[in-house]
Design an enzyme around this catalytic site. Sequence first.
Site, mmCIF file in Angstrom:
data_model
loop_
_atom_site.group_PDB
_atom_site.id
_atom_site.type_symbol
_atom_site.label_atom_id
_atom_site.label_comp_id
_atom_site.label_asym_id
_atom_site.label_seq_id
_atom_site.Cartn_x
_atom_site.Cartn_y
_atom_site.Cartn_z
ATOM 1 N N GLN A 1 -16.490 36.903 -11.662
ATOM 2 C CA GLN A 1 -17.621 37.788 -11.374
ATOM 3 C C GLN A 1 -17.819 38.688 -12.580
ATOM 4 O O GLN A 1 -16.908 39.434 -12.966
ATOM 5 C CB GLN A 1 -17.330 38.618 -10.129
ATOM 6 N N PHE B 1 -22.595 35.376 -6.530
ATOM 7 C CA PHE B 1 -21.368 35.943 -5.978
ATOM 8 C C PHE B 1 -20.257 34.891 -6.007
ATOM 9 O O PHE B 1 -20.446 33.754 -6.430
ATOM 10 C CB PHE B 1 -21.613 36.456 -4.555
ATOM 11 N N SER B 2 -19.112 35.284 -5.469
ATOM 12 C CA SER B 2 -17.894 34.485 -5.649
ATOM 13 C C SER B 2 -17.949 33.105 -5.014
ATOM 14 O O SER B 2 -18.707 32.866 -4.074
ATOM 15 C CB SER B 2 -16.702 35.262 -5.089
ATOM 16 N N ASP C 1 -18.561 33.659 -0.438
ATOM 17 C CA ASP C 1 -17.279 33.306 -1.049
ATOM 18 C C ASP C 1 -16.727 31.955 -0.570
ATOM 19 O O ASP C 1 -15.603 31.869 -0.057
ATOM 20 C CB ASP C 1 -16.237 34.419 -0.804
ATOM 21 N N TRP D 1 -19.890 47.417 -11.729
ATOM 22 C CA TRP D 1 -20.305 46.253 -10.940
ATOM 23 C C TRP D 1 -21.832 46.146 -10.924
ATOM 24 O O TRP D 1 -22.532 47.153 -10.848
ATOM 25 C CB TRP D 1 -19.753 46.413 -9.513
ATOM 26 N N GLU E 1 -13.444 38.766 3.373
ATOM 27 C CA GLU E 1 -13.973 38.227 2.105
ATOM 28 C C GLU E 1 -13.007 37.242 1.434
ATOM 29 O O GLU E 1 -11.817 37.251 1.666
ATOM 30 C CB GLU E 1 -14.269 39.320 1.067
ATOM 31 N N ASN F 1 -14.976 41.262 -11.894
ATOM 32 C CA ASN F 1 -14.176 41.379 -10.662
ATOM 33 C C ASN F 1 -13.607 40.031 -10.273
ATOM 34 O O ASN F 1 -12.843 39.479 -11.098
ATOM 35 C CB ASN F 1 -14.856 42.176 -9.546
ATOM 36 N N ASP F 2 -13.908 39.485 -9.113
ATOM 37 C CA ASP F 2 -13.149 38.336 -8.601
ATOM 38 C C ASP F 2 -13.029 37.162 -9.575
ATOM 39 O O ASP F 2 -14.025 36.773 -10.199
ATOM 40 C CB ASP F 2 -13.837 37.756 -7.358
HETATM 41 C C1 FRU Z 1 -15.102 40.709 -3.419
HETATM 42 C C2 FRU Z 1 -16.602 40.528 -3.419
HETATM 43 C C3 FRU Z 1 -17.006 39.203 -2.856
HETATM 44 C C4 FRU Z 1 -18.324 38.955 -3.482
HETATM 45 C C5 FRU Z 1 -18.118 39.529 -4.853
HETATM 46 C C6 FRU Z 1 -19.329 40.134 -5.465
HETATM 47 O O1 FRU Z 1 -14.654 41.563 -4.416
HETATM 48 O O2 FRU Z 1 -17.206 41.576 -2.706
HETATM 49 O O3 FRU Z 1 -17.010 39.162 -1.458
HETATM 50 O O4 FRU Z 1 -18.646 37.615 -3.521
HETATM 51 O O5 FRU Z 1 -17.128 40.514 -4.742
HETATM 52 O O6 FRU Z 1 -19.082 40.542 -6.767
#
Ligand code: FRU
Length: 720
Positions: free
Chosen positions: A311, A351-352, A415, A319, A471, A294-295
């Site tokens: 991520q 996390f991010s 984040d 996920w 976020e 993801n991110d």
């Molecule tokens: C956004 C998010 C972030 C978090 C991450 C976890 O997509 O929810 O806020 O750090 O993904 O994977």
Amino acid sequence: MRKSRQAPAALVVMGLVIVVSARQGEALIADYEGATYGEWVAEGTAFGTGPAKGTLPGQMHVSGFLGKGLVNSFNGGDAATGTLTSPPFTVERTYITFLIGGGGWKEKTCMNLLVDGRVVRTATGPNVVPGGSEELAPGSWDVSEFIGKQAQIQIVDDATGGWGHINVDQIVATDTLPPQPQKNVTREVAADKRWLLLPVKNGGKKCKVEVRAGSQVLRFFDIELAEGEPDWWAPLDVGAWRGQALTLWADKLPAGSKGLEQVRLADEALPKEGFYEEALRPQLHFSARCGWLNDPNGLVFYNGEYHLFFQHNPYGVNWGNMHWGHAVSKDLVHWAELGEALYPDALGPMFSGSAVVDHANTSGFGRDGKAPLVLVYTAAGNPATQCIAWSLDGRTFIKYEGNPVVKNITGGNRDPKVFWHAPTKRWIMALYVERPDKLHTVELLASPDLREWAAVSAVPGDRGGGHYLYECPDLFELPVAGGAGRRWVLFGADGQYAVGAFDGSTFKPEAERLRGHGGSAYYAAQTFSDLPDGRRVLIGWLRAPSPGMPFNQCMSLAQELGLCHTSRGVSLTRRPVRELEALRERSQSFGPDGLEPGGKDPLDGFEAELVELRVACELTPDAVVAVDLRGVPVRYDMAKQELTVARHTTAWPVTGGKLALIVYLDRTCVEVFSQDGLLYAPVAALPDPGLKKAGMAVEKGAARSVRGEAHALRSAWPAR
Ligand code: FRU
């Protein structure tokens, strides 16, 4: 209250005496394979009028039931309630076994055994927090003390919030319990090779696995371990423990499981053949070799390379298990994936966050004049905190022993995006902090050395779940086109942004926030730090699935940001970075020509799998112009001021009839840039694999001066 009493269906409700299955001493109570519940009585609405055939609308994927039907009280979603009650039967065997899933709320989402009208046994699903799984799991009751008595089974859905439903299947009376799942399973392996290969079955039963050396837990994760032929092998680097004896531990495996036994050691992480050539492997967009992505995280230029962290779930295509994956590039186009940069630890999953080059070595992590690369990330344990890690080679990352550097502020803070603010000579961190009253706040913190942080200000959010800069914040300064000064931009994960001023402590928006994109599949974008040429380049998470592949999701193309004046105030522009031109393999230009319904297709003869199309034209007020790229439509309706990309339609204001589109087509997605970068639509789409043709037509009205270029692109893999 609605009652549904259906005609008895012999196959649905089976008297224990009537049907004895092939297994000795076993009788089916219900398998819910019929169209109705038979003699069972459904009250309320949650259970519908008969068994569900698997997943219901709006529900996560339901698995683990037998045959085609099951009890699923998600009719009407979590809000609906009701009960489903069996006819009375005589208890004749020692155990009742069943499959159960859904909500884990005692007395609210449960299945009960009633004897003399009293609940004598009860069971629930496993879930009480968001996330979780809709998989049904085996359960059983010892009912020997009730043998000879009349009993009823009642399935209850009396919960209306999250996980307010219950799933049940295959209720059996038996004298012998089926083989039970094994708990705390271990296997010893000698780490005589660098990689552990873990067999993954997408959608399989999930278990927790740890890799241990003695009593030390080296790695831990959830994984859908394959029992039979795996869908793919997830590589885990055990090079750091070479020569040691390692223990693989699983919390729970099905009876007779082969899952752990199938794990093997290998010299190579992945087979050399076939990777990056898979049918749904994006060819222009970055995706992880294996697993979910993801991110984008820690985008930074360091030691002559662009770094893209992300991520990553290395062990599954959904996920979970958040790691920081890592890839590098010399040109923002061709990426080479390296191993994991950050693994989950005692402080939580990774996390991010972001990355910076600490040129002045304020952190003290530098050595021999080498500036350290510092990663700033969220450790999403309980509580969630902000942490740092550093590297001197851009390959090996060392977590700071003083972590966390920012303690928990509220439950969901995460984040961190960090940058050096030269005028005040300090680091600034923009951090997403959800306040208990649901204010989605971006808080700014400052630090002299990346280790000690102090709060300096907060950008207030909307009350009550408004997603103001929700976020993944980013805060940066950009020049406004035409020499019109500079502005700061603050944006959040959904792409909305505010333009304003930042004095080193406080961000002051100068206008209403603006929509950042018109796509359907885009989130959590981040800009690069430390680019040598002063550009502000951004990459976002393009939520384009690759179903059936050993990987899932991809990144957007790298885009250069700008600001310009518009009638709505200073607005963000984005353009695909010029480095992408290196992918052009064959090009064809066309126009300028007029185009009317039935006119000659300007793209006639153009064929390609991967496409970059640049087209400009002037439209009459009633014009509808349609481009077709391998069955994926990109269609503009001038009267409605709407653009449709694949099945997604979005507002697309075009003034004066002058439409300009830049379209990139890949195997799982389309990105459209338009109107000098003011409009942007990233959309997930699967082009027809059998088609290579592109076409353009006017359906209504007329297009004048239709001109442009169509480029057949080459794949950006493998990294060159
Ligand atoms: C956004 C998010 C972030 C978090 C991450 C976890 O997509 O929810 O806020 O750090 O993904 O994977």
